[in-house]
Design a protein around this motif. Structure first.
Motif, PDB file in Angstrom:
ATOM      1  N   THR A 130      16.150 -15.030  -0.711  1.00 50.05           N
ATOM      2  CA  THR A 130      15.046 -14.271  -0.413  1.00 50.05           C
ATOM      3  C   THR A 130      14.934 -13.888   0.978  1.00 50.05           C
ATOM      4  O   THR A 130      14.101 -13.270   1.533  1.00 50.05           O
ATOM      5  N   ASP A 131      15.881 -14.720   1.728  1.00 50.23           N
ATOM      6  CA  ASP A 131      15.468 -14.494   3.342  1.00 50.23           C
ATOM      7  C   ASP A 131      16.981 -14.417   4.032  1.00 50.23           C
ATOM      8  O   ASP A 131      17.504 -13.662   4.659  1.00 50.23           O
ATOM      9  N   LEU A 132      17.484 -15.506   4.186  1.00 47.80           N
ATOM     10  CA  LEU A 132      18.671 -16.044   5.200  1.00 47.80           C
ATOM     11  C   LEU A 132      19.995 -15.167   4.898  1.00 47.80           C
ATOM     12  O   LEU A 132      20.581 -14.229   5.894  1.00 47.80           O
ATOM     13  N   ILE A 133      20.348 -14.830   3.787  1.00 51.36           N
ATOM     14  CA  ILE A 133      21.311 -13.914   3.329  1.00 51.36           C
ATOM     15  C   ILE A 133      21.180 -12.504   3.606  1.00 51.36           C
ATOM     16  O   ILE A 133      22.007 -11.793   4.465  1.00 51.36           O
ATOM     17  N   LEU A 134      19.951 -12.128   3.251  1.00 44.56           N
ATOM     18  CA  LEU A 134      19.720 -10.838   3.684  1.00 44.56           C
ATOM     19  C   LEU A 134      19.546 -10.533   5.220  1.00 44.56           C
ATOM     20  O   LEU A 134      20.042  -9.449   5.463  1.00 44.56           O
ATOM     21  N   HIS A 135      18.993 -11.504   5.845  1.00 44.68           N
ATOM     22  CA  HIS A 135      18.881 -11.500   7.365  1.00 44.68           C
ATOM     23  C   HIS A 135      20.347 -11.369   7.695  1.00 44.68           C
ATOM     24  O   HIS A 135      20.538 -10.473   8.816  1.00 44.68           O
ATOM     25  N   GLU A 136      21.323 -12.451   7.613  1.00 39.92           N
ATOM     26  CA  GLU A 136      22.433 -12.138   8.313  1.00 39.92           C
ATOM     27  C   GLU A 136      23.313 -11.160   7.761  1.00 39.92           C
ATOM     28  O   GLU A 136      23.899 -10.512   8.854  1.00 39.92           O
ATOM     29  N   PHE A 137      23.418 -10.591   6.766  1.00 39.21           N
ATOM     30  CA  PHE A 137      24.089  -9.768   6.473  1.00 39.21           C
ATOM     31  C   PHE A 137      23.529  -8.171   7.024  1.00 39.21           C
ATOM     32  O   PHE A 137      24.038  -7.298   7.160  1.00 39.21           O
ATOM     33  N   GLY A 138      22.127  -8.340   7.084  1.00 46.20           N
ATOM     34  CA  GLY A 138      21.458  -7.359   7.742  1.00 46.20           C
ATOM     35  C   GLY A 138      21.649  -6.931   9.099  1.00 46.20           C
ATOM     36  O   GLY A 138      21.564  -5.805   9.471  1.00 46.20           O
ATOM     37  N   HIS A 139      22.143  -7.964   9.913  1.00 46.36           N
ATOM     38  CA  HIS A 139      22.924  -7.670  11.083  1.00 46.36           C
ATOM     39  C   HIS A 139      23.920  -6.585  11.254  1.00 46.36           C
ATOM     40  O   HIS A 139      23.777  -5.630  12.053  1.00 46.36           O
ATOM     41  N   SER A 140      24.636  -6.579  10.234  1.00 47.39           N
ATOM     42  CA  SER A 140      25.862  -5.513  10.189  1.00 47.39           C
ATOM     43  C   SER A 140      25.117  -4.243   9.751  1.00 47.39           C
ATOM     44  O   SER A 140      25.890  -3.144  10.127  1.00 47.39           O
ATOM     45  N   PHE A 141      24.248  -3.990   9.380  1.00 44.83           N
ATOM     46  CA  PHE A 141      23.690  -2.623   9.172  1.00 44.83           C
ATOM     47  C   PHE A 141      22.793  -2.166  10.531  1.00 44.83           C
ATOM     48  O   PHE A 141      22.821  -0.955  10.897  1.00 44.83           O
ATOM     49  N   VAL A 142      22.058  -3.137  10.957  1.00 44.02           N
ATOM     50  CA  VAL A 142      21.027  -2.695  12.040  1.00 44.02           C
ATOM     51  C   VAL A 142      21.740  -3.092  13.711  1.00 44.02           C
ATOM     52  O   VAL A 142      21.177  -2.056  14.274  1.00 44.02           O
ATOM     53  N   ASN A 143      22.562  -3.689  13.821  1.00 40.39           N
ATOM     54  CA  ASN A 143      23.304  -3.814  15.009  1.00 40.39           C
ATOM     55  C   ASN A 143      23.901  -2.733  15.636  1.00 40.39           C
ATOM     56  O   ASN A 143      23.729  -2.344  16.821  1.00 40.39           O
ATOM     57  N   PRO A 144      24.474  -2.074  15.072  1.00 41.65           N
ATOM     58  CA  PRO A 144      25.246  -0.592  15.308  1.00 41.65           C
ATOM     59  C   PRO A 144      24.224   0.217  16.092  1.00 41.65           C
ATOM     60  O   PRO A 144      24.386   0.995  16.896  1.00 41.65           O
ATOM     61  N   LEU A 145      22.888   0.170  15.306  1.00 44.25           N
ATOM     62  CA  LEU A 145      21.927   1.329  15.631  1.00 44.25           C
ATOM     63  C   LEU A 145      21.415   0.723  17.236  1.00 44.25           C
ATOM     64  O   LEU A 145      20.750   1.367  18.045  1.00 44.25           O
ATOM     65  N   MET A 146      21.218  -0.568  17.226  1.00 42.97           N
ATOM     66  CA  MET A 146      20.795  -1.207  18.714  1.00 42.97           C
ATOM     67  C   MET A 146      21.471  -0.901  19.783  1.00 42.97           C
ATOM     68  O   MET A 146      21.072  -0.280  20.763  1.00 42.97           O
ATOM     69  N   ASN A 152      15.539  -6.098  18.212  1.00 41.46           N
ATOM     70  CA  ASN A 152      16.501  -5.852  17.145  1.00 41.46           C
ATOM     71  C   ASN A 152      16.409  -6.948  15.967  1.00 41.46           C
ATOM     72  O   ASN A 152      16.475  -6.777  14.901  1.00 41.46           O
ATOM     73  N   GLU A 153      16.037  -8.219  16.631  1.00 45.28           N
ATOM     74  CA  GLU A 153      15.443  -9.272  15.746  1.00 45.28           C
ATOM     75  C   GLU A 153      14.282  -9.085  15.119  1.00 45.28           C
ATOM     76  O   GLU A 153      14.142  -9.276  13.710  1.00 45.28           O
ATOM     77  N   LEU A 154      13.377  -8.602  15.608  1.00 48.74           N
ATOM     78  CA  LEU A 154      11.962  -8.301  14.983  1.00 48.74           C
ATOM     79  C   LEU A 154      12.067  -7.267  14.097  1.00 48.74           C
ATOM     80  O   LEU A 154      11.530  -7.411  12.818  1.00 48.74           O
ATOM     81  N   LEU A 155      12.999  -6.093  14.241  1.00 51.47           N
ATOM     82  CA  LEU A 155      13.308  -5.041  13.530  1.00 51.47           C
ATOM     83  C   LEU A 155      14.083  -5.582  12.223  1.00 51.47           C
ATOM     84  O   LEU A 155      13.610  -5.477  10.983  1.00 51.47           O
ATOM     85  N   LEU A 156      15.000  -6.481  12.363  1.00 49.57           N
ATOM     86  CA  LEU A 156      15.546  -7.076  11.245  1.00 49.57           C
ATOM     87  C   LEU A 156      14.826  -7.986  10.373  1.00 49.57           C
ATOM     88  O   LEU A 156      15.010  -7.857   9.145  1.00 49.57           O
ATOM     89  N   ARG A 157      13.890  -8.774  11.115  1.00 51.35           N
ATOM     90  CA  ARG A 157      12.995  -9.418  10.255  1.00 51.35           C
ATOM     91  C   ARG A 157      11.940  -8.642   9.416  1.00 51.35           C
ATOM     92  O   ARG A 157      11.645  -9.077   8.172  1.00 51.35           O
ATOM     93  N   ALA A 158      11.581  -7.759   9.867  1.00 48.12           N
ATOM     94  CA  ALA A 158      10.755  -6.572   9.045  1.00 48.12           C
ATOM     95  C   ALA A 158      11.600  -5.925   7.971  1.00 48.12           C
ATOM     96  O   ALA A 158      11.014  -5.860   6.711  1.00 48.12           O
ATOM     97  N   THR A 159      12.903  -5.523   8.288  1.00 50.03           N
ATOM     98  CA  THR A 159      13.576  -5.137   6.883  1.00 50.03           C
ATOM     99  C   THR A 159      13.988  -5.928   5.715  1.00 50.03           C
ATOM    100  O   THR A 159      13.954  -5.484   4.631  1.00 50.03           O
TER     101      THR A 159
END
Length: 348
Positions: free
Chosen positions: A228-244, A280-287
C-alpha cells in the motif's frame, strides 16, 4: 501484402496494450553480495532487525571482515558518495557472478563516483568477485537459499501484489517496460528505485525493498507496508522523475513560495536537500496516497497522509487537493504527463 503487415502490427500493438504487466519478484545474489560486504563494514543503511542472514554472517564470515572488498567499500562509501541508491544502481549494470561483467547502462548521466576515482570502482568490482567466490561465502549462499525461497513465497502469498503494476498504470496513464521487485533481507526498512538500460536498449525498472520486521528471525515484508505504500512509491519514481527533469525551471519558480527553512530542515532529515528533489518527493508521496486511496480505501490514505504530516511533509496535503482535478477530468488529462503543467500552475 502491405495492408496485411499493417493490420498485423496494429493487432500486436493493441494486444500488448491490453496485456497485464507482470511483477517479477526475486532476491538477487549481486545485491546480497554487495550488502554482505556492507554489513561486515557496519554500513549505516543495513536494517535494524535481527535475522538469520545476519546470524550466518556473524558466525561464519568473520574471517572475511578484512577482505579488500570491504576496505574498498569503506573508502568508496565514506569518501566518494558511493551510497544510497548509487550502490545498487551500479551493481544492477553487471552480469551475474562469477563473471560480474558490465553489460548494461544506467539511465542518468550522473557519475557514480568522481571520474578520478573510477579505478577504485573497478578494483572494487574485481574484489567483489573474489569475495563472492570465496569458499566461505559460497557456503553462506547455500545456507540461505532455502530461507530466500521462504521469504519470496511469503510475499507472493498476497493476492493483490500482482495487481500493483495495473494500479500504477491506471493512475499515471502510462506503462513501464518491466516491473522488477528485488527483496533484500539486509537492506534498511525502506527502498530504492533504479532504472537500467539493457542490451536491447530497453529500460528495466527496479524497486529494491528491505524488510520492515522479522518473525522467528525470518525477514518479514508486511503486506500493508509493502503493497500500500513502498512498492507504489518506488515504481512511482519511474513515472514522475522524467517530469521533474522536463519541468525543472517551472519547479524552481515554486521554490521561494514553498521551500521554507522549516521544510528544508525536515527534508534534509529525510535525505533531500535540493528543492527540485524535495518537490518531486512530495509529489510522489501525494500520488502514492491517491493510488492507495483508490485501491485500498480512504482509511489507508489517511494513515499515509498523517505519517507525511508527522515528518514535516504537510505540503503533501496541498498537492492532494490539486490532484482532485486530475481525478475528476481524466477525459481531458488522459495521463499524468498532460496534467503536470496544470499542477505547477495551480501551485503558483
Amino acid at each position: 501484402m502491405r495492408k496485411i503487415i499493417v493490420l498485423i502490427l496494429l493487432f500486436t500493438s493493441l494486444n500488448s496494450i491490453g496485456q497485464k504487466s507482470e511483477l517479477n519478484i526475486s532476491i538477487d545474489e549481486r545485491i546480497e553480495t554487495l550488502y554482505s560486504v556492507a554489513f561486515l563494514n557496519d554500513y549505516f543503511l543495513i536494517n535494524e532487525h535481527e535475522n538469520l542472514y545476519k546470524k550466518e554472517i556473524r558466525e561464519n564470515l568473520q574471517s572475511l571482515k578484512n577482505h579488500k572488498a570491504i576496505q574498498l567499500f569503506d573508502s568508496l562509501s565514506k569518501n566518494y558518495n558511493f551510497s544510497y541508491f548509487r550502490t545498487v544502481e551500479w551493481v544492477l549494470q553487471f552480469s551475474d557472478f562469477p563473471k560480474f561483467k558490465k553489460i548494461k547502462e544506467k539511465v542518468d548521466n550522473y557519475e557514480t563516483v568522481p571520474k578520478a576515482k573510477k579505478n577504485l570502482l573497478e578494483n572494487f568490482r574485481k574484489e567483489l568477485i573474489k569475495f563472492n567466490q570465496d569458499t566461505l561465502f559460497q557456503s553462506y549462499l547455500s545456507e540461505i537459499k532455502p530461507i530466500n525461497q521462504k521469504v519470496i513465497s511469503q510475499v507472493k502469498e498476497s493476492e493483490t501484489i500482482s495487481e500493483l503494476p495495473t494500479y500504477l498504470e491506471k493512475f499515471y496513464g502510462k506503462k513501464l517496460n518491466s516491473y522488477n521487485l528485488i527483496l533484500s533481507p539486509l537492506l534498511h526498512s525502506g527502498g530504492f528505485n533504479s532504472e537500467i538500460i539493457n542490451q536491447n536498449g530497453e529500460k528495466e525498472v527496479y524497486a529494491l525493498i528491505g524488510p520492515n520486521g522479522e518473525i522467528d528471525f525470518m525477514p518479514y515484508f508486511d503486506k500493508n507496508y509493502l503493497e500500500t505504500d513502498l512498492i507504489l512509491h518506488e515504481f512511482g519514481h519511474s513515472f514522475v522523475n522524467p517530469l521533474m527533469e522536463k519541468h525543472d525551471k517551472e519547479i524552481e519558480s515554486l521554490k521561494s513560495k514553498y521551500f521554507t527553512e522549516k521544510l528544508e530542515k525536515y527534508a534534509k532529515y529525510q535525505g533531500y536537500s535540493e528543492w527540485k528533489f524535495v518537490f518531486n518527493e512530495l509529489l510522489l508521496r501525494a500520488t502514492t496516497i491517491k493510488i492507495a486511496e483508490k485501491n485500498f480505501g480512504k482509511e489507508k490514505a489517511n494513515e499515509l497522509l498523517e505519517y507525511e504530516k508527522s515528518i514535516g511533509f504537510g505540503l503533501v496535503e496541498n498537492i492532494l487537493e490539486i490532484l482532485k482535478e486530475y481525478d475528476q477530468n481524466r477525459n481531458k488529462y488522459t495521463d499524468f504527463y498532460k496534467f503536470y503543467p496544470t499542477l505547477i500552475e495551480r501551485m503558483k
